[in-house]
Design a protein around this motif. Structure first.
Motif, PDB file in Angstrom:
ATOM      1  N   ARG A  80      73.640  80.229 -39.148  1.00  0.00           N
ATOM      2  CA  ARG A  80      73.372  79.554 -40.416  1.00  0.00           C
ATOM      3  C   ARG A  80      74.172  78.262 -40.577  1.00  0.00           C
ATOM      4  O   ARG A  80      73.962  77.529 -41.540  1.00  0.00           O
ATOM      5  N   GLY A  81      75.120  78.015 -39.666  1.00  0.00           N
ATOM      6  CA  GLY A  81      75.948  76.810 -39.773  1.00  0.00           C
ATOM      7  C   GLY A  81      76.931  76.860 -40.926  1.00  0.00           C
ATOM      8  O   GLY A  81      77.168  75.870 -41.604  1.00  0.00           O
ATOM      9  N   ARG A  82      77.537  78.019 -41.124  1.00  0.00           N
ATOM     10  CA  ARG A  82      78.423  78.244 -42.275  1.00  0.00           C
ATOM     11  C   ARG A  82      79.816  78.697 -41.865  1.00  0.00           C
ATOM     12  O   ARG A  82      80.175  79.841 -42.043  1.00  0.00           O
ATOM     13  N   PHE A  83      80.654  77.838 -41.317  1.00  0.00           N
ATOM     14  CA  PHE A  83      82.050  78.135 -40.969  1.00  0.00           C
ATOM     15  C   PHE A  83      82.205  79.456 -40.212  1.00  0.00           C
ATOM     16  O   PHE A  83      82.854  80.395 -40.693  1.00  0.00           O
ATOM     17  N   PRO A  84      81.644  79.569 -39.021  1.00  0.00           N
ATOM     18  CA  PRO A  84      81.636  80.858 -38.322  1.00  0.00           C
ATOM     19  C   PRO A  84      83.027  81.403 -38.005  1.00  0.00           C
ATOM     20  O   PRO A  84      83.242  82.612 -38.109  1.00  0.00           O
ATOM     21  N   TRP A  85      83.972  80.541 -37.633  1.00  0.00           N
ATOM     22  CA  TRP A  85      85.309  81.051 -37.287  1.00  0.00           C
ATOM     23  C   TRP A  85      86.027  81.617 -38.505  1.00  0.00           C
ATOM     24  O   TRP A  85      86.708  82.638 -38.408  1.00  0.00           O
ATOM     25  N   LEU A  86      85.882  80.983 -39.628  1.00  0.00           N
ATOM     26  CA  LEU A  86      86.502  81.487 -40.858  1.00  0.00           C
ATOM     27  C   LEU A  86      85.944  82.866 -41.204  1.00  0.00           C
ATOM     28  O   LEU A  86      86.697  83.821 -41.420  1.00  0.00           O
ATOM     29  N   TRP A  87      84.619  82.984 -41.219  1.00  0.00           N
ATOM     30  CA  TRP A  87      83.995  84.255 -41.577  1.00  0.00           C
ATOM     31  C   TRP A  87      84.278  85.328 -40.543  1.00  0.00           C
ATOM     32  O   TRP A  87      84.525  86.487 -40.885  1.00  0.00           O
ATOM     33  N   GLY A  88      84.230  84.972 -39.257  1.00  0.00           N
ATOM     34  CA  GLY A  88      84.473  85.950 -38.200  1.00  0.00           C
ATOM     35  C   GLY A  88      85.888  86.497 -38.228  1.00  0.00           C
ATOM     36  O   GLY A  88      86.107  87.704 -38.096  1.00  0.00           O
ATOM     37  N   LEU A  89      86.861  85.598 -38.398  1.00  0.00           N
ATOM     38  CA  LEU A  89      88.254  86.061 -38.467  1.00  0.00           C
ATOM     39  C   LEU A  89      88.498  86.909 -39.704  1.00  0.00           C
ATOM     40  O   LEU A  89      89.216  87.913 -39.649  1.00  0.00           O
ATOM     41  N   TRP A  90      87.909  86.510 -40.811  1.00  0.00           N
ATOM     42  CA  TRP A  90      88.090  87.308 -42.019  1.00  0.00           C
ATOM     43  C   TRP A  90      87.381  88.652 -41.880  1.00  0.00           C
ATOM     44  O   TRP A  90      87.829  89.662 -42.419  1.00  0.00           O
ATOM     45  N   GLY A  91      86.297  88.677 -41.106  1.00  0.00           N
ATOM     46  CA  GLY A  91      85.552  89.913 -40.912  1.00  0.00           C
ATOM     47  C   GLY A  91      86.319  90.990 -40.175  1.00  0.00           C
ATOM     48  O   GLY A  91      86.023  92.175 -40.315  1.00  0.00           O
ATOM     49  N   ILE A  92      87.310  90.610 -39.360  1.00  0.00           N
ATOM     50  CA  ILE A  92      88.081  91.626 -38.638  1.00  0.00           C
ATOM     51  C   ILE A  92      89.338  92.063 -39.384  1.00  0.00           C
ATOM     52  O   ILE A  92      90.109  92.850 -38.862  1.00  0.00           O
ATOM     53  N   THR A  93      89.517  91.570 -40.605  1.00  0.00           N
ATOM     54  CA  THR A  93      90.726  91.928 -41.348  1.00  0.00           C
ATOM     55  C   THR A  93      90.557  93.145 -42.239  1.00  0.00           C
ATOM     56  O   THR A  93      91.550  93.737 -42.660  1.00  0.00           O
ATOM     57  N   GLY A  94      89.329  93.496 -42.571  1.00  0.00           N
ATOM     58  CA  GLY A  94      89.143  94.635 -43.462  1.00  0.00           C
ATOM     59  C   GLY A  94      87.689  95.032 -43.533  1.00  0.00           C
ATOM     60  O   GLY A  94      86.811  94.305 -43.089  1.00  0.00           O
ATOM     61  N   PHE A  95      87.445  96.187 -44.105  1.00  0.00           N
ATOM     62  CA  PHE A  95      86.082  96.676 -44.249  1.00  0.00           C
ATOM     63  C   PHE A  95      85.943  97.308 -45.615  1.00  0.00           C
ATOM     64  O   PHE A  95      86.843  98.040 -46.034  1.00  0.00           O
ATOM     65  N   PRO A  96      84.935  97.092 -46.347  1.00  0.00           N
ATOM     66  CA  PRO A  96      83.754  96.259 -46.210  1.00  0.00           C
ATOM     67  C   PRO A  96      83.813  94.979 -47.029  1.00  0.00           C
ATOM     68  O   PRO A  96      82.820  94.279 -47.130  1.00  0.00           O
ATOM     69  N   THR A  97      84.961  94.650 -47.615  1.00  0.00           N
ATOM     70  CA  THR A  97      85.051  93.501 -48.509  1.00  0.00           C
ATOM     71  C   THR A  97      84.556  92.192 -47.883  1.00  0.00           C
ATOM     72  O   THR A  97      83.751  91.491 -48.508  1.00  0.00           O
ATOM     73  N   PRO A  98      84.989  91.805 -46.664  1.00  0.00           N
ATOM     74  CA  PRO A  98      84.462  90.551 -46.110  1.00  0.00           C
ATOM     75  C   PRO A  98      82.946  90.557 -45.950  1.00  0.00           C
ATOM     76  O   PRO A  98      82.291  89.540 -46.176  1.00  0.00           O
ATOM     77  N   LEU A  99      82.381  91.688 -45.601  1.00  0.00           N
ATOM     78  CA  LEU A  99      80.937  91.793 -45.429  1.00  0.00           C
ATOM     79  C   LEU A  99      80.219  91.611 -46.763  1.00  0.00           C
ATOM     80  O   LEU A  99      79.201  90.913 -46.843  1.00  0.00           O
ATOM     81  N   ILE A 100      80.730  92.208 -47.798  1.00  0.00           N
ATOM     82  CA  ILE A 100      80.114  92.095 -49.125  1.00  0.00           C
ATOM     83  C   ILE A 100      80.208  90.661 -49.638  1.00  0.00           C
ATOM     84  O   ILE A 100      79.222  90.102 -50.127  1.00  0.00           O
ATOM     85  N   ILE A 101      81.384  90.055 -49.522  1.00  0.00           N
ATOM     86  CA  ILE A 101      81.557  88.674 -49.971  1.00  0.00           C
ATOM     87  C   ILE A 101      80.668  87.733 -49.163  1.00  0.00           C
ATOM     88  O   ILE A 101      80.037  86.825 -49.719  1.00  0.00           O
TER      89      ILE A 101
END
Length: 78
Positions: free
Chosen positions: A37-58
């Motif tokens: 989608r061209g939406r800051f992939p490194w930011l989202w990916g790194l945040w995605g490995i920090t917790g579950f499921p909050t990053p996914l919901i946001i």
């Protein structure tokens, strides 16, 4: 002492492995989708490995739902 707190030695190894796999899968999926989608992939990916499921919901509310909105109409007057 409070029984709700556990040390790392008290948690079975299988649970730690399953949690690590879950976080890696979530972070990888968010990274790949954000890159598509061209939406800051490194930011989202790194945040995605920090917790579950909050990053996914946001991520779903901020990126996925925003992309699904129909484009705003402009007036047809020229």
């Amino acid at each position: 002492m409070n029984d709700l707190h556990y040390s790392l030695n008290e948690i079975p190894l299988i649970w730690l492995i399953l949690i690590a796999i879950l976080l890696l899968i979530q972070g990888t999926w968010i990274f790949q989708d954000a890159r598509r989608r061209g939406r800051f992939p490194w930011l989202w990916g790194l945040w995605g490995i920090t917790g579950f499921p909050t990053p996914l919901i946001i991520y779903w509310f901020i990126v996925v739902r925003a992309d699904r909105r129909p484009p705003k109409r402009t007036s047809g007057k020229s």
